[in-house]
Design a protein around this motif. Structure first.
Motif, PDB file in Angstrom:
ATOM      1  N   LEU A   1       0.835  13.830 -10.334  1.00 33.24           N
ATOM      2  CA  LEU A   1       2.160  14.086 -10.905  1.00 33.24           C
ATOM      3  C   LEU A   1       3.050  14.687  -9.827  1.00 33.24           C
ATOM      4  CD1 LEU A   1       4.155  14.577 -13.282  1.00 33.24           C
ATOM      5  CD2 LEU A   1       2.902  16.701 -13.774  1.00 33.24           C
ATOM      6  N   LEU A   2       4.202  14.068  -9.616  1.00 36.68           N
ATOM      7  CA  LEU A   2       5.195  14.618  -8.686  1.00 36.68           C
ATOM      8  C   LEU A   2       6.386  15.107  -9.509  1.00 36.68           C
ATOM      9  CD1 LEU A   2       6.422  14.899  -5.720  1.00 36.68           C
ATOM     10  CD2 LEU A   2       7.610  12.798  -6.266  1.00 36.68           C
ATOM     11  N   ILE A   3       6.698  16.377  -9.386  1.00 36.91           N
ATOM     12  CA  ILE A   3       7.805  16.972 -10.149  1.00 36.91           C
ATOM     13  C   ILE A   3       8.968  17.232  -9.193  1.00 36.91           C
ATOM     14  CG2 ILE A   3       8.532  18.975 -11.502  1.00 36.91           C
ATOM     15  CD1 ILE A   3       5.620  19.394 -12.348  1.00 36.91           C
ATOM     16  N   ARG A   4      10.152  16.758  -9.557  1.00 36.54           N
ATOM     17  CA  ARG A   4      11.345  17.146  -8.790  1.00 36.54           C
ATOM     18  C   ARG A   4      12.356  17.804  -9.718  1.00 36.54           C
ATOM     19  NH1 ARG A   4      14.466  14.872  -3.579  1.00 36.54           N
ATOM     20  NH2 ARG A   4      15.832  16.661  -3.420  1.00 36.54           N
ATOM     21  N   PRO A   5      12.463  19.128  -9.681  1.00 34.20           N
ATOM     22  CA  PRO A   5      13.548  19.797 -10.389  1.00 34.20           C
ATOM     23  C   PRO A   5      14.836  19.649  -9.571  1.00 34.20           C
ATOM     24  CG  PRO A   5      11.902  21.369  -9.573  1.00 34.20           C
ATOM     25  CD  PRO A   5      11.626  20.051  -8.933  1.00 34.20           C
ATOM     26  N   GLY A   6      15.941  20.103 -10.113  1.00 27.07           N
ATOM     27  CA  GLY A   6      17.183  20.149  -9.339  1.00 27.07           C
ATOM     28  C   GLY A   6      18.083  18.938  -9.501  1.00 27.07           C
ATOM     29  N   GLY A   7      17.674  17.970 -10.334  1.00 31.11           N
ATOM     30  CA  GLY A   7      18.592  16.896 -10.720  1.00 31.11           C
ATOM     31  C   GLY A   7      18.629  15.674  -9.815  1.00 31.11           C
TER      32      GLY A   7
ATOM     33  N   ALA B   1       1.569   7.022  -3.576  1.00 30.61           N
ATOM     34  CA  ALA B   1       1.562   5.589  -3.890  1.00 30.61           C
ATOM     35  C   ALA B   1       1.484   5.338  -5.397  1.00 30.61           C
ATOM     36  CB  ALA B   1       0.390   4.919  -3.177  1.00 30.61           C
ATOM     37  N   TYR B   2       0.666   6.139  -6.110  1.00 34.01           N
ATOM     38  CA  TYR B   2       0.522   5.946  -7.554  1.00 34.01           C
ATOM     39  C   TYR B   2       0.782   7.215  -8.362  1.00 34.01           C
ATOM     40  CZ  TYR B   2      -0.509   1.045  -7.998  1.00 34.01           C
ATOM     41  OH  TYR B   2      -0.388  -0.318  -8.035  1.00 34.01           O
ATOM     42  N   ALA B   3       1.554   8.146  -7.784  1.00 34.63           N
ATOM     43  CA  ALA B   3       1.889   9.360  -8.541  1.00 34.63           C
ATOM     44  C   ALA B   3       2.844   9.015  -9.688  1.00 34.63           C
ATOM     45  CB  ALA B   3       2.551  10.373  -7.612  1.00 34.63           C
ATOM     46  N   GLU B   4       2.741   9.760 -10.764  1.00 32.59           N
ATOM     47  CA  GLU B   4       3.741   9.681 -11.843  1.00 32.59           C
ATOM     48  C   GLU B   4       4.874  10.630 -11.471  1.00 32.59           C
ATOM     49  OE1 GLU B   4       3.655   7.651 -14.461  1.00 32.59           O
ATOM     50  OE2 GLU B   4       1.700   6.868 -13.835  1.00 32.59           O
ATOM     51  N   PHE B   5       6.122  10.159 -11.595  1.00 34.51           N
ATOM     52  CA  PHE B   5       7.270  10.978 -11.196  1.00 34.51           C
ATOM     53  C   PHE B   5       7.906  11.629 -12.423  1.00 34.51           C
ATOM     54  CE2 PHE B   5       8.653   8.966  -6.878  1.00 34.51           C
ATOM     55  CZ  PHE B   5       7.340   8.931  -6.461  1.00 34.51           C
ATOM     56  N   TYR B   6       8.256  12.891 -12.295  1.00 33.39           N
ATOM     57  CA  TYR B   6       8.946  13.603 -13.373  1.00 33.39           C
ATOM     58  C   TYR B   6      10.161  14.302 -12.757  1.00 33.39           C
ATOM     59  CZ  TYR B   6       9.836  16.967 -17.139  1.00 33.39           C
ATOM     60  OH  TYR B   6      10.420  17.721 -18.135  1.00 33.39           O
ATOM     61  N   PHE B   7      11.353  13.899 -13.209  1.00 39.47           N
ATOM     62  CA  PHE B   7      12.579  14.496 -12.703  1.00 39.47           C
ATOM     63  C   PHE B   7      13.176  15.406 -13.765  1.00 39.47           C
ATOM     64  CE2 PHE B   7      12.205  10.376 -10.483  1.00 39.47           C
ATOM     65  CZ  PHE B   7      12.221  10.825  -9.173  1.00 39.47           C
ATOM     66  N   SER B   8      13.726  16.522 -13.323  1.00 32.11           N
ATOM     67  CA  SER B   8      14.319  17.460 -14.282  1.00 32.11           C
ATOM     68  C   SER B   8      15.613  18.015 -13.699  1.00 32.11           C
ATOM     69  CB  SER B   8      13.343  18.613 -14.538  1.00 32.11           C
ATOM     70  OG  SER B   8      14.003  19.685 -15.178  1.00 32.11           O
ATOM     71  N   ASP B   9      16.586  18.232 -14.588  1.00 30.11           N
ATOM     72  CA  ASP B   9      17.856  18.829 -14.138  1.00 30.11           C
ATOM     73  C   ASP B   9      17.743  20.333 -13.954  1.00 30.11           C
ATOM     74  OD1 ASP B   9      19.243  16.450 -14.007  1.00 30.11           O
ATOM     75  OD2 ASP B   9      19.793  16.517 -16.138  1.00 30.11           O
ATOM     76  N   VAL B  10      16.672  20.923 -14.463  1.00 36.02           N
ATOM     77  CA  VAL B  10      16.497  22.377 -14.327  1.00 36.02           C
ATOM     78  C   VAL B  10      16.349  22.701 -12.838  1.00 36.02           C
ATOM     79  CG1 VAL B  10      14.950  24.312 -14.871  1.00 36.02           C
ATOM     80  CG2 VAL B  10      15.414  22.548 -16.599  1.00 36.02           C
ATOM     81  N   LEU B  11      17.053  23.731 -12.388  1.00 31.79           N
ATOM     82  CA  LEU B  11      16.980  24.111 -10.971  1.00 31.79           C
ATOM     83  C   LEU B  11      15.668  24.866 -10.715  1.00 31.79           C
ATOM     84  CD1 LEU B  11      20.713  25.264 -10.662  1.00 31.79           C
ATOM     85  CD2 LEU B  11      19.739  23.040 -10.017  1.00 31.79           C
TER      86      LEU B  11
END
Ligand code: IPE
Ligand code: IPE
Ligand code: MG
Length: 244
Positions: free
Chosen positions: A184-190, A203-213
């Motif tokens: 799991l790759l998490i990117r906060p910050g929008g 290569a096969y990570a699941e991506f999770y994006f969040s607007d939370v800083l």
């Protein structure tokens, strides 16, 4: 969204990620919104990282890899870079004091050569002294770039006399050696980009994006990210369970 499956066992079909990677982004905007200097955002970001590491360990996540300073972040104003360096020193000193309590292996991914000698020494001491802990591992990416990592891997492979190449062999030249890839790759910050992070490993990570800083990315936000991950169907190129 279904709630986080708390009793999930890392790596099994109950799907607690074994390895979480985080792009710790949004510190500057967090500070700006409060009328504070960017340095205050980085300081709040460092606190958020400490809490995140403890929480992931508590959940049973085996590896946490965080992006703290990229090969491109040197472009920032000198005073901002200096502030981040002194926060890193502070963090590492504290980590050394807490080693026996926290029992986490700390690894640094990235070329330390451009850092001040004292910061380099602290990084090495943290890595050496924490290498006895095998329960949970935190990888801190400093002066890290995904392309840089791949180029360095190629150079080291060549320096070793070009042993027969496979994905496994080449992977062993990455900073983390052959630790499992991030689930799991998490990117906060929008922002919805990878910004040169773990290009080989994701290569096969699941991506999770969040607007939370990042400074506001607390346990609840981690729960949301992991719950979203638990809803994903990973296929790795296969047709998936529903079709079998
Ligand atoms: C991430 O936060 C920390 C580093 C890159 C060192 P930023 O400083 O990039 O915060 P924003 O994106 O400007 O809000
Ligand atoms: C990525 O964030 C690097 C870190 C979080 C350390 P940036 O803020 O540097 O990324 P860009 O410039 O928005 O892509
Ligand atoms: Mg940013």
């Amino acid at each position: 969204m279904s709630p986080l499956k708390r009793n999930a066992v890392a790596g099994e079909s109950s799907k607690l990620p074994r390895h979480i990677a985080v792009i710790m982004d949004g510190n500057g905007r967090w500070a700006k919104r409060r009328g504070l200097p960017r340095s205050a955002g980085h300081s709040a970001g460092a606190d958020s990282f400490r809490k995140a590491a403890r929480y992931c360990q508590k959940l049973g996540v085996e590896y946490l890899t965080v992006y703290a300073f990229s090969t491109e972040n040197w472009k920032r104003p000198a005073d901002e870079v200096a502030g981040i360096m002194s926060l890193l020193e502070k963090y590492l000193r504290q980590a050394l004091r807490d080693l026996e309590k926290e029992k986490v292996r700390i690894c640094i991914f990235g070329d330390l050569a451009p850092f001040a000698p004292e910061l380099q020494r602290l990084c090495r001491e943290c890595m050496d002294r924490s290498s006895v802990y095998t329960g949970a591992q935190v990888n801190i990416c400093l002066n890290y770039g995904g392309r840089d990592e791949i180029v360095r891997a190629a150079r080291r492979w060549a320096a070793d006399g070009c042993p027969e190449l496979s994905e496994q062999v080449f992977g062993s030249y990455m900073w983390g050696g052959n630790i499992p890839d991030p689930d799991l790759l998490i990117r906060p910050g929008g922002e919805k980009r990878i910004s040169n992070f773990l290009l080989w490993e994701c290569a096969y990570a699941e991506f999770y994006f969040s607007d939370v800083l990042w400074p506001d990315f607390d346990e609840k936000e981690f729960d949301k990210a992991i719950a979203a991950y638990q809803e994903r169907q990973r296929r790795f190129g296969d047709i998936g369970d529903n079709e079998a």
